[in-house]
Motif scaffolding. Structure first.
Motif, mmCIF file in Angstrom:
data_model
loop_
_atom_site.group_PDB
_atom_site.id
_atom_site.type_symbol
_atom_site.label_atom_id
_atom_site.label_comp_id
_atom_site.label_asym_id
_atom_site.label_seq_id
_atom_site.Cartn_x
_atom_site.Cartn_y
_atom_site.Cartn_z
ATOM 1 N N ALA A 642 0.489 -1.111 0.031
ATOM 2 C CA ALA A 642 0.045 0.075 -0.129
ATOM 3 C C ALA A 642 0.349 0.768 -0.021
ATOM 4 N N THR A 643 2.329 0.807 0.570
ATOM 5 C CA THR A 643 2.741 2.220 0.341
ATOM 6 C C THR A 643 4.032 2.920 -0.311
ATOM 7 N N SER A 644 3.084 1.969 -2.062
ATOM 8 C CA SER A 644 3.125 2.791 -3.539
ATOM 9 C C SER A 644 1.884 2.750 -3.991
ATOM 10 N N ALA A 645 0.791 2.742 -3.580
ATOM 11 C CA ALA A 645 -0.580 3.457 -3.792
ATOM 12 C C ALA A 645 -0.237 4.604 -4.492
ATOM 13 N N LYS A 646 -0.497 5.068 -5.586
ATOM 14 C CA LYS A 646 -1.520 6.539 -5.980
ATOM 15 C C LYS A 646 -2.510 6.726 -6.026
ATOM 16 N N GLY A 647 -2.639 8.012 -6.036
ATOM 17 C CA GLY A 647 -4.070 9.078 -6.740
ATOM 18 C C GLY A 647 -5.060 8.771 -6.052
ATOM 19 N N SER A 648 -5.987 9.077 -6.211
ATOM 20 C CA SER A 648 -7.246 9.168 -5.140
ATOM 21 C C SER A 648 -8.560 8.700 -6.283
ATOM 22 N N PRO A 649 -8.922 7.843 -5.967
ATOM 23 C CA PRO A 649 -8.744 6.646 -4.925
ATOM 24 C C PRO A 649 -7.181 6.152 -5.660
ATOM 25 N N ALA A 650 -6.098 5.989 -4.007
ATOM 26 C CA ALA A 650 -4.945 5.331 -4.319
ATOM 27 C C ALA A 650 -5.762 4.204 -4.630
ATOM 28 N N VAL A 651 -4.401 3.782 -5.992
ATOM 29 C CA VAL A 651 -4.149 1.786 -6.900
ATOM 30 C C VAL A 651 -3.272 1.799 -6.417
ATOM 31 N N VAL A 652 -2.786 0.484 -5.556
ATOM 32 C CA VAL A 652 -1.979 -0.077 -5.635
ATOM 33 C C VAL A 652 -1.428 -0.813 -6.687
ATOM 34 N N PRO A 653 -0.136 -0.884 -7.337
ATOM 35 C CA PRO A 653 0.397 -1.345 -8.478
ATOM 36 C C PRO A 653 0.759 -2.600 -7.874
#
Length: 862
Positions: A642-653
């Motif tokens: 989850a620390t790599s998630a970006k955006g809103s909503p936060a998407v985990v790559p």
């Protein structure tokens, strides 16, 4: 239409019966493991039950020490094994030191009545059949039932909680059978005297004949669930007269519910959450819809939040449909893993959109595989026969092989073995030469065995009921998209899909080839998608079914399930789903299910979610992440991703960079359009969000806790949600239908770095400033950028079926009378959903309505 109306009417009637007063339900007790000792011949044995309070339909572990190793007579269990069952009722007074129920009130004895050639029971030890003896001390026999019958042959009756008594035909009675029972007929004790089994506890929804979890109202107004019993009966090594066996080639063990075996029973009380007592009928209802990934959490939170006077309903719905309904204003709060407007052919709505992280879980490959050593197995491997494998490593390419029906045993019958002059030769049907040199299934794949050497030397039949495919859910989901994205992020997997063989020469099923030149359809298979297609058109009469007249295809060999929860449940039960047994005597003749796989021979692989896997005690595969590490879904690995998630909503790559990151982690956000809500609705949803990220992030088994399979959200993510909750309450805009405006402003967007970096922001709405913690949507007519929230979000290509239609069944549940008619109208359009809202308000646990409506819809879909 008629079926829908009937189901609705039934549910409506049951609402009146099962609904309980609106008193608060007593919470379950955490840390409720219990250890008890055996008696008599088994006094040295100790049995531990992993959970005895706060139970629902879920898996618990029963383990033991101090036993004598199990012996066999041929393939049948002979001595020193353990049998486990669930029972109802008060203490029968027979064992003051260990209270327990009468033997007539136990769900046991539903073993197969036909095709028992490979069944490990003798016809007595797995049934309720007994032989009357004048001397009750004779081991394994009875002192009551059968006394008036020829040769003393009888059956121990079964008494249902409603008072109905079944005195004959108990092996296949109307209350439970081989396909529905949770009994464990044979549990093996290993060479070191230990053993372990996973047992599925059943509520009154799954086993109404036991009534476990039925609401009981106490004098002080509190409501608890009716308790039941877990009963363990060890089988020993004494013959019928109490002396040691002389002839060990014969199986002498009798029924565990015979009077002499019952004297050795060990009972453990099971405390169930009340089914039907969570929420006050008529309380204010706030509806929510959305992702299956939040369903387990919402089921827990709903029950606790009832104390606030608000029922937060939840209807499980396809991800794309959830976004469409929130965008259109048909629903008010949804749970999503990708932003509005991110689906092909859709645009984000105008105005303010608020996202708030509420749950962190993930997609998993769950498995239930038991050891079946072959002739080449080592002595150490043979000593573990029948026990579960506890670990598995998978690469993206191995998952691609399973998703694309590429193992030789997947298109069953396309490759056959022909014997000539004592020599066996494989021959392939036209167009299936590609399969000739492919492994029969995953467990014999050299790539798999190189990663998992403990699976070597097994003798597991590799066919559609075992390891040639993954059991997957029907419909369009973000979970499926995430799994395909994981496959496509890997170079070796992409090359395999394009037609490049692996190092051992295995090739992709050409119907799934992304190379149009190889694909028999003339078009490239699109792997950037959100479903699990059955692309191979193969049909045949399955091998060994010479009398059959009905062909089967890939959806018969590998049937869909309705959702990931059911996938986990089927895997736990060893339910292969494939109707592989031809019944020529039926009218008309049909393919039938042979029932669950035999104990010690279960092989199940499924795509499910971490919470469902935890609920049913499935092992989960370690998946290779971008750092080259094989990681299982734990709280730590989900948090790392989850620390790599970006955006809103936060998407985990799927390419999360942390070494310990689980590559299929997924964050679930609540999404609201505050400009469409009244002030009271915004305040109510804000309360839900606050609970979800505060008390609702405590991991545990009590109602209101965060269930196992979720990782508690970090501080930055919780801060974003608390900011969003404040923004909802202080929103300055005209509410829907003339609702009043909010006042004040929200705080600044929470967190910094990683997933806590942004919540969106900026822009205006209805001429006012957009509160912090919200995201301004593109103007009307614009299209939200595809894949803009994370590097791995891949646009769904054309050629897919439309998104699953929305199913407003939840609206019918609060009123039983209206439910029947409304269900009749919407049943033909049902599409993979899990009602949880008013169903929970009225039933407490969601399982009854969820399963009734889901299965109804499933029939129409298929």
């Amino acid at each position: 239409m008629a079926v829908g109306a009937t189901a609705g009417a039934l549910a409506g009637a049951l609402l009146a019966v099962a609904a309980a007063p609106g008193a608060g339900a007593a919470p379950a007790t955490a840390g409720s493991a219990v250890t008890v000792s055996g008696r008599g011949e088994f006094a040295d044995m100790k049995f531990t039950v992993s959970q005895t309070e706060g139970l629902t339909d879920r898996a618990i572990t029963v383990s033991w020490t101090g036993g004598t190793p199990t012996t066999f007579a041929g393939n049948q269990f002979n001595t020193d094994f353990v049998q486990i069952m669930q029972c109802w009722g008060d203490d029968d007074g027979t064992h003051p030191d260990n209270p327990g129920p009468p033997r007539t009130q136990c769900e046991y004895g539903a073993s197969p009545t036909t095709d028992r050639s490979n069944w490990p029971g003798n016809g007595d030890d797995d049934t309720r059949a007994v032989v009357y003896r004048a001397k009750p001390g004779h081991y394994g026999q009875d002192d009551t039932y059968g006394s008036t019958l020829p040769y003393g042959l009888g059956e121990v009756p079964f008494t249902s909680v409603d008072g109905t008594v079944v005195t004959s035909g108990t092996q296949n009675n109307r209350f439970f059978n081989h396909a529905t029972t949770n009994e464990i007929d044979f549990a093996r004790t290993q060479a070191d005297g230990t053993g372990s089994e996973i047992f599925e506890t059943q509520t009154l929804n799954e086993a109404p004949q036991l009534g476990c979890g039925a609401p009981v109202t106490h004098a002080d107004g509190t409501v608890t669930g009716r308790s039941c019993w877990l009963v363990i009966v060890p089988q020993g090594h004494l013959d019928l007269d109490g002396e040691p066996y002389e002839d060990r080639t014969q199986v002498n063990a009798g029924s565990p519910v015979s009077s002499t075996n019952w004297k050795n029973r060990i009972a453990v009380r099971l405390g169930f959450n009340p089914v039907g007592a969570s929420c006050t009928i008529g309380a204010e209802q706030q509806d929510t819809i959305g992702s299956e990934l939040v369903a387990e959490a919402m089921s827990s939170w709903q029950a606790k939040l009832c104390a606030s006077g608000t029922v937060y309903g939840f209807t499980q719905l396809g991800d794309a449909d959830t976004r469409a309904r929130i965008t259109s204003g048909a629903d008010t709060l949804g749970f999503v893993t990708r932003p509005l407007g991110s689906d092909d052919g859709t645009t984000a709505p105008t105005g303010t959109v608020t996202y708030a992280p509420v749950a962190l879980s993930g997609v998993v490959i769950g498995f239930n595989v038991e050891r079946q050593p072959g002739s080449t197995a080592t002595s150490e491997q043979k000593a573990l026969e029948g026990t579960r494998f506890t670990s598995m490593k998978l690469t993206p390419r191995l998952i691609a092989k399973l998703l694309t029906e590429s193992y030789r045993g997947s298109p069953w019958g396309a490759v056959k073995t022909v014997y000539s002059g004592g020599t066996a030769t494989l021959t392939a049907a036209q167009g299936y030469g590609w399969a000739l040199h492919n492994p029969a299934g995953l467990l014999s794949d050299p790539e798999f065995l190189a990663l998992n050497p403990e699976y070597a030397n097994q003798s597991i039949p590799e066919n559609p009921s075992t390891d040639t495919d993954l059991e997957v859910a029907l419909g369009h989901t973000d979970a499926a998209r995430h799994l395909w994205n994981y496959v496509l992020a890997d170079k070796d997997a992409r090359r395999f899909l394009a037609g490049v063989p692996d190092d051992d020469g295995m090739r992709v099923n050409p119907y799934y080839s992304t190379n149009a030149d190889l694909n028999p359809t003339g078009s490239a298979f699109t792997a950037a998608r959100d479903d699990y297609p059955k692309a191979d058109p193969w049909t045949t009469i399955p091998p060994g079914s010479a009398e059959a007249t009905v062909k089967q295809g890939m959806t018969d060999f590998h049937p869909y399930v309705d959702d990931m929860l059911l996938a986990a449940q089927h895997a736990r039960r060893g339910d292969q789903l494939w109707k592989s047994s031809w019944d020529a005597t039926a009218n008309p003749p049909v393919w039938k299910s042979p029932g669950p796989q035999n104990v010690g021979q279960r092989v199940q692989l499924v795509v499910t979610d971490a919470a469902s896997a935890a609920r049913y005690g499935l092992q989960t595969a370690g998946l290779r992440n971008s750092a080259g590490k094989y990681v299982t879904p734990t709280s730590a690995s989900l948090t790392a991703a989850a620390t790599s998630a970006k955006g809103s909503p936060a998407v985990v790559p799927v390419t999360a960079s942390r070494t310990g990151a689980y590559p299929l982690a997924m964050l679930v956000d609540a999404v609201v359009r505050p400009g469409q809500l009244k002030a009271a609705e915004r305040k109510s949803y804000a309360a839900l969000l606050r609970y979800a990220v505060q008390a609702g992030q405590h991991t545990g088994i009590e109602l209101g806790d965060l269930p196992l399979g979720y990782a508690p959200l970090g501080r930055a993510l919780r801060g974003r949600t608390l900011t969003a909750a404040k923004s909802l309450e202080t929103y300055k805009g005209v509410g829907a239908n003339g609702g009043s405006t909010g006042s004040g402003t929200g705080g600044s967007a929470g967190g910094s770095g990683g997933a806590g970096a942004t919540t969106g922001g900026g822009g205006t709405d209805a001429g006012t400033g957009t509160p912090a913690g919200t995201m301004a949507s593109p103007s009307a007519g614009s299209t939200a950028p595809r894949g803009g929230t994370a590097p791995d979000v891949i646009t769904t290509a054309g050629g897919l079926t439309p998104a699953d239609p929305a199913v407003p069944f939840r609206l019918a549940l609060p009123v039983g009378a209206g439910l029947g008619a409304l269900a009749g109208l919407i049943a033909p359009f049902a599409a993979g959903w899990r009602p949880r809202g008013p169903a929970v308000a009225l039933f407490g646990a969601p399982d009854f309505v969820r399963r009734t409506t889901r299965r109804l819809g499933g029939r129409f879909r298929r």
